[in-house]
Design an enzyme around this catalytic site. Structure first.
Site, PDB file in Angstrom:
ATOM      1  N   LEU A 183     -10.133  -0.804  -1.107  1.00 47.09           N
ATOM      2  CA  LEU A 183      -8.671  -0.773  -0.983  1.00 47.09           C
ATOM      3  C   LEU A 183      -8.261  -1.602   0.219  1.00 47.09           C
ATOM      4  O   LEU A 183      -7.963  -1.083   1.290  1.00 47.09           O
ATOM      5  CB  LEU A 183      -8.192   0.672  -0.790  1.00 47.09           C
ATOM      6  CG  LEU A 183      -7.760   1.401  -2.052  1.00 47.09           C
ATOM      7  CD1 LEU A 183      -8.960   1.864  -2.811  1.00 47.09           C
ATOM      8  CD2 LEU A 183      -6.872   2.560  -1.706  1.00 47.09           C
ATOM      9  N   ALA A 184      -8.264  -2.918   0.037  1.00 50.23           N
ATOM     10  CA  ALA A 184      -7.952  -3.806   1.149  1.00 50.23           C
ATOM     11  C   ALA A 184      -7.448  -5.117   0.563  1.00 50.23           C
ATOM     12  O   ALA A 184      -8.224  -5.988   0.201  1.00 50.23           O
ATOM     13  CB  ALA A 184      -9.185  -4.036   2.012  1.00 50.23           C
ATOM     14  N   GLU A 185      -6.115  -5.216   0.438  1.00 49.27           N
ATOM     15  CA  GLU A 185      -5.548  -6.386  -0.235  1.00 49.27           C
ATOM     16  C   GLU A 185      -5.821  -7.669   0.533  1.00 49.27           C
ATOM     17  O   GLU A 185      -5.976  -8.740  -0.068  1.00 49.27           O
ATOM     18  CB  GLU A 185      -4.044  -6.198  -0.447  1.00 49.27           C
ATOM     19  CG  GLU A 185      -3.699  -5.165  -1.508  1.00 49.27           C
ATOM     20  CD  GLU A 185      -3.899  -3.726  -1.062  1.00 49.27           C
ATOM     21  OE1 GLU A 185      -4.065  -3.506   0.157  1.00 49.27           O
ATOM     22  OE2 GLU A 185      -3.891  -2.823  -1.917  1.00 49.27           O
ATOM     23  N   GLN A 234      -2.705  -3.977  -6.921  1.00 59.74           N
ATOM     24  CA  GLN A 234      -2.421  -2.903  -7.868  1.00 59.74           C
ATOM     25  C   GLN A 234      -0.923  -2.687  -8.082  1.00 59.74           C
ATOM     26  O   GLN A 234      -0.487  -2.386  -9.182  1.00 59.74           O
ATOM     27  CB  GLN A 234      -3.077  -1.633  -7.347  1.00 59.74           C
ATOM     28  CG  GLN A 234      -3.314  -0.598  -8.394  1.00 59.74           C
ATOM     29  CD  GLN A 234      -4.294   0.441  -7.892  1.00 59.74           C
ATOM     30  OE1 GLN A 234      -4.006   1.180  -6.950  1.00 59.74           O
ATOM     31  NE2 GLN A 234      -5.450   0.503  -8.502  1.00 59.74           N
ATOM     32  N   PHE A 235      -0.161  -2.832  -7.009  1.00 58.71           N
ATOM     33  CA  PHE A 235       1.286  -2.712  -7.095  1.00 58.71           C
ATOM     34  C   PHE A 235       1.901  -3.750  -6.157  1.00 58.71           C
ATOM     35  O   PHE A 235       1.353  -4.045  -5.087  1.00 58.71           O
ATOM     36  CB  PHE A 235       1.757  -1.319  -6.661  1.00 58.71           C
ATOM     37  CG  PHE A 235       1.420  -0.239  -7.643  1.00 58.71           C
ATOM     38  CD1 PHE A 235       2.292   0.088  -8.667  1.00 58.71           C
ATOM     39  CD2 PHE A 235       0.218   0.439  -7.563  1.00 58.71           C
ATOM     40  CE1 PHE A 235       1.976   1.074  -9.589  1.00 58.71           C
ATOM     41  CE2 PHE A 235      -0.106   1.427  -8.477  1.00 58.71           C
ATOM     42  CZ  PHE A 235       0.779   1.751  -9.491  1.00 58.71           C
ATOM     43  N   GLY A 261       4.138  -3.744  -3.901  1.00 56.82           N
ATOM     44  CA  GLY A 261       4.288  -3.465  -2.465  1.00 56.82           C
ATOM     45  C   GLY A 261       2.992  -3.655  -1.697  1.00 56.82           C
ATOM     46  O   GLY A 261       2.999  -3.789  -0.472  1.00 56.82           O
ATOM     47  N   TYR A 266       2.074  -7.008   0.327  1.00 60.68           N
ATOM     48  CA  TYR A 266       2.463  -7.248   1.722  1.00 60.68           C
ATOM     49  C   TYR A 266       1.264  -7.357   2.668  1.00 60.68           C
ATOM     50  O   TYR A 266       1.217  -8.251   3.511  1.00 60.68           O
ATOM     51  CB  TYR A 266       3.440  -6.164   2.214  1.00 60.68           C
ATOM     52  CG  TYR A 266       4.728  -6.092   1.415  1.00 60.68           C
ATOM     53  CD1 TYR A 266       5.349  -7.252   0.947  1.00 60.68           C
ATOM     54  CD2 TYR A 266       5.342  -4.876   1.144  1.00 60.68           C
ATOM     55  CE1 TYR A 266       6.529  -7.186   0.219  1.00 60.68           C
ATOM     56  CE2 TYR A 266       6.529  -4.801   0.418  1.00 60.68           C
ATOM     57  CZ  TYR A 266       7.115  -5.957  -0.046  1.00 60.68           C
ATOM     58  OH  TYR A 266       8.276  -5.901  -0.762  1.00 60.68           O
ATOM     59  N   HIS A 297       5.790   0.968  -4.756  1.00 60.15           N
ATOM     60  CA  HIS A 297       5.237   0.803  -6.097  1.00 60.15           C
ATOM     61  C   HIS A 297       6.281   0.237  -7.060  1.00 60.15           C
ATOM     62  O   HIS A 297       6.084   0.272  -8.265  1.00 60.15           O
ATOM     63  CB  HIS A 297       4.737   2.135  -6.662  1.00 60.15           C
ATOM     64  CG  HIS A 297       3.539   2.700  -5.953  1.00 60.15           C
ATOM     65  ND1 HIS A 297       3.595   3.165  -4.671  1.00 60.15           N
ATOM     66  CD2 HIS A 297       2.259   2.875  -6.362  1.00 60.15           C
ATOM     67  CE1 HIS A 297       2.391   3.613  -4.317  1.00 60.15           C
ATOM     68  NE2 HIS A 297       1.567   3.444  -5.324  1.00 60.15           N
TER      69      HIS A 297
END
Lengths: 105, 324, 255
Positions: free
Chosen positions: B59-61, B83-84, B86, B89, B130
């Site tokens: 979990l690390a965009e 995933q979404f 937001g 960012y 989201h």
């Protein structure tokens, strides 16, 4: 909330029934997808059936030791009105409604 | 061959074919592999193509897009997912400072071929971050292309088209439309460049994209009951904008209403309004109207109906234009 | 799934079952079963994943995704041991490293015999549904072949083998007979080279095919027996108690 039921799946060639060995969940219990639900025995082997969805178990059909047919209802879940994913819900198709009327000048 | 598919399944099908046809393509993101994506868009892909081509990431965009940048530099064609909306960012540094400008920096020696899939916009009663509409933010960045399909056919073909493009493409999927079914004609994509007239009309043009296209088409149907003929233009490509296509429609009708979910200020409505004013000065019958989200953080699910342009708010916008 | 080559060229299928990391456990299924049927379908993948154990399940030759050579010679006990060698080579087993082994029924027998001759390989041995003697004794090949052709009603041990050989629709009964008769050339005697590794025996308390498991405990230096309550030879494989017992035992010796 909505209900979703699942039948005893086809467990392999020629098998038409299975015996419930042991329920691994009980009504009211929340289960994730793939959580083991029940052990069933066929004439050839024993298998553990995973949950096809996430939801709250509403009814388990059949007691330990009962024989049920492939296709008969095995378990019923109470699920949120169609879930969108990890969050949110699937938008429902609504009838177009309006209060505003148009008039050309 | 034509098949009725949901948008979700149409994108899944496009990804499957891309992975099958292009050995350099890779799909990765949070939960895209084992789970098959939180919206089931990548369902079955890891089983079919293996965990080395359909990869579950942490979990690390910033890591997801950093990895995409490196892979693209090395000649792969990544198809990452955030995933979404937001959650794009945290990856803006990688997108803006690296992905968007590496081709420019290297004087064309290092094209950054990739498609970033972003499930976008509101409409599914999700919590904050989201349901964001970040198209203007992305469109503002030189070096990026931005596209947003509105139905299953567009989703399938635009994704395949985006994958072929030499530039990084931000692919904004309208998540509230994932479950809507429609015909996908696999052999006949139609024109995939620029905007698309989704419904022809005479009195006024509504310009929309993503989930707002379907809503605008509903408005056009209701308007017809009142004897008002509305043309609906699906902008599709938000960067670059199809200037000629948008101008052509409004030149015909003389009136324009732009609909988007994103906040009003510095949204793409302003950009398109300015474009129409520049090109059609003196020919417009009324000022260009905007029906948009408000200048507030996109609210959580319970307040969504107040925030996202409703049928009535769009009808009001149409009426303001007609009355001018 | 990945196939490795055994010494005689037979390809042996290995399946990853459970966690992708963690202590490794070689899994050996029973006669006329497969890794899929004995372990995956019975829920061992999830159980091992939760327990942080990395299972490597081997399809015994003649079964599952492994090659199925014909003739009894291909199924001498020695060949099976070579298959385990090939699997261990793939696992990259270094002597002294803590690898576990879980076997069921015929797979348990193979593990028992293997460890007896290669004492250093496994740090812990979990054996399910293992009878103390040779189950394929007193069998008659001619009668078995005639029974497969439907010419005679088999009797005694032969009836049992024929019944098992015909059980799985995807298996080839003649191959399974080759296997049973090949293995039976070296009858199982638990008093020969008993394992020195810590060993857990578990058998269903309604298992009439392995009702004497407990009699082997005194033959081993470090062994104990736990019954699987309410289960027989077929349905013990899904039992929670069986999984929990095996996992607890393996974790305590492989940690």
């Amino acid at each position: 909330m909505a209900e979703r039921s699942f039948p005893l799946p086809d467990l392999g060639e020629g098998l038409i029934e299975a015996t419930i060995l042991e329920w691994l969940v009980e009504p009211g219990q929340w289960v994730e997808r793939n959580t083991p639900l029940v052990e069933v025995e066929t004439t050839k082997s024993a298998v553990e059936l995973p949950s096809p969805i996430a939801g709250t178990v509403k009814t388990t059909h059949g007691e330990d030791g009962d024989t049920i047919n492939v296709g008969d209802t095995l378990i019923t879940f109470e699920v949120a009105d169609e879930e969108a994913g990890i969050v949110g819900t699937v938008p429902q198709e609504k009838k177009k409604e309006r209060r505003v009327r148009l008039s050309k000048k | 061959m034509t098949e009725q598919l949901s948008t979700q399944k149409a994108i899944n099908t496009a990804l499957r074919e891309i992975l099958a046809d292009d050995a350099k393509s890779l799909v990765f993101g949070e939960d895209v592999g084992k789970l098959g994506g939180v919206f089931r868009v990548t369902d079955g892909l890891q089983t079919e193509f293996g965990a080395h081509r359909v990869i579950d990431t942490p979990l690390a965009e910033s890591g997801i897009l950093g990895m995409a940048a490196g892979l693209a530099m090395a000649g792969h064609r990544p198809i990452p997912e955030v995933q979404f909306d937001g959650f794009a960012y945290p990856a803006m540094n990688q997108i803006i400072s690296q992905i968007a400008r590496t081709n420019y920096r290297s004087r064309g020696a290092t094209p950054m071929q990739m498609v970033l899939r972003i499930p976008s916009y509101g409409g599914i009663r999700a919590p904050e971050l989201h349901g964001e509409s970040i198209e203007a933010t992305l469109a503002h960045v030189p070096g990026l292309k931005v596209v947003s399909p509105s139905n299953p056919h567009q989703a399938y073909h635009l994704l395949r088209r985006a994958h072929e493009m030499p530039d990084p493409v931000m692919f904004m999927e309208p998540k509230s439309r994932y479950w809507n079914r429609g015909d996908v004609d696999f052999e006949n994509p139609g024109d995939l460049e620029g905007s698309l007239v989704a419904r022809e009309g005479e009195d006024l043009t509504i310009i929309a994209w993503g989930a707002m296209v379907a809503r605008s088409l509903e408005v056009a149907e209701l308007a017809a009951e009142d004897d008002v003929s509305i043309e609906v233009v699906d902008a599709r490509w938000l960067k670059p904008l199809d200037e000629d296509g948008l101008v052509a429609s409004v030149a015909k009708t003389g009136r324009a209403v732009i609909v988007h979910e994103a906040p009003r200020t510095a949204g793409l409505g302003a950009e398109i309004g300015q474009l129409l004013t520049e090109r059609l000065w003196g020919k417009l019958e009324a000022p260009v109207e905007r029906v948009t989200g408000y200048d507030v953080p996109t609210p959580a699910g319970d307040l969504e109906d107040e925030y996202i342009p409703s049928i009535d708010r769009i009808l009001f916008g149409v009426q303001r234009s007609l009355e001018y | 799934m990945l196939r490795v080559r055994s010494a005689d060229g037979t390809r042996i299928a290995l399946h990853e079952v459970g966690a992708s990391d963690g202590p490794r456990v070689l899994m050996l299924h029973g006669f006329a079963s497969s890794s899929q049927s004995n372990w995956v379908d019975a829920g061992w993948g999830r159980a091992f994943e939760e327990a942080g154990l990395r299972g490597i399940a081997m399809d015994l030759r003649g079964h599952g995704d492994s090659d199925k050579p014909r003739g009894e010679n291909a199924y001498e006990v020695e060949r099976f041991k070579e298959d385990v060698d090939a699997a261990l080579e793939f696992i990259d087993a270094v002597p002294g490293e803590k690898i576990g082994c879980l076997g069921y029924s015929m797979g348990a027998r193979l593990a028992y015999r293997y460890v007896g001759e290669e004492p250093g390989v496994f740090a812990a041995l979990a054996l399910g549904g293992l009878p103390a003697g040779e189950p394929f004794e007193d069998i008659d090949r001619q009668m078995a072949d005639a029974a497969l052709r439907g010419e005679v009603e088999p009797t005694g041990g032969t009836e049992f083998v024929v019944q098992l050989a015909k059980m799985l629709p995807e298996a080839d009964p003649t191959t399974l007979l080759d296997l049973a008769f090949g293995v039976a050339r070296t009858p199982f005697d638990p008093s020969v080279h008993p394992p020195v590794s810590p060993t857990l025996f578990m058998t269903g308390d309604k298992d009439d095919r392995a009702d004497d498991t407990e009699t082997m405990v005194p033959l081993l230096d470090d062994a104990r027996f736990e019954p699987i309550p309410g289960r027989n030879h077929i349905n013990a494989i899904t039992s929670r108690k069986f999984k929990a017992g095996v996992i607890e035992f393996l974790q305590s010796h492989l940690g």
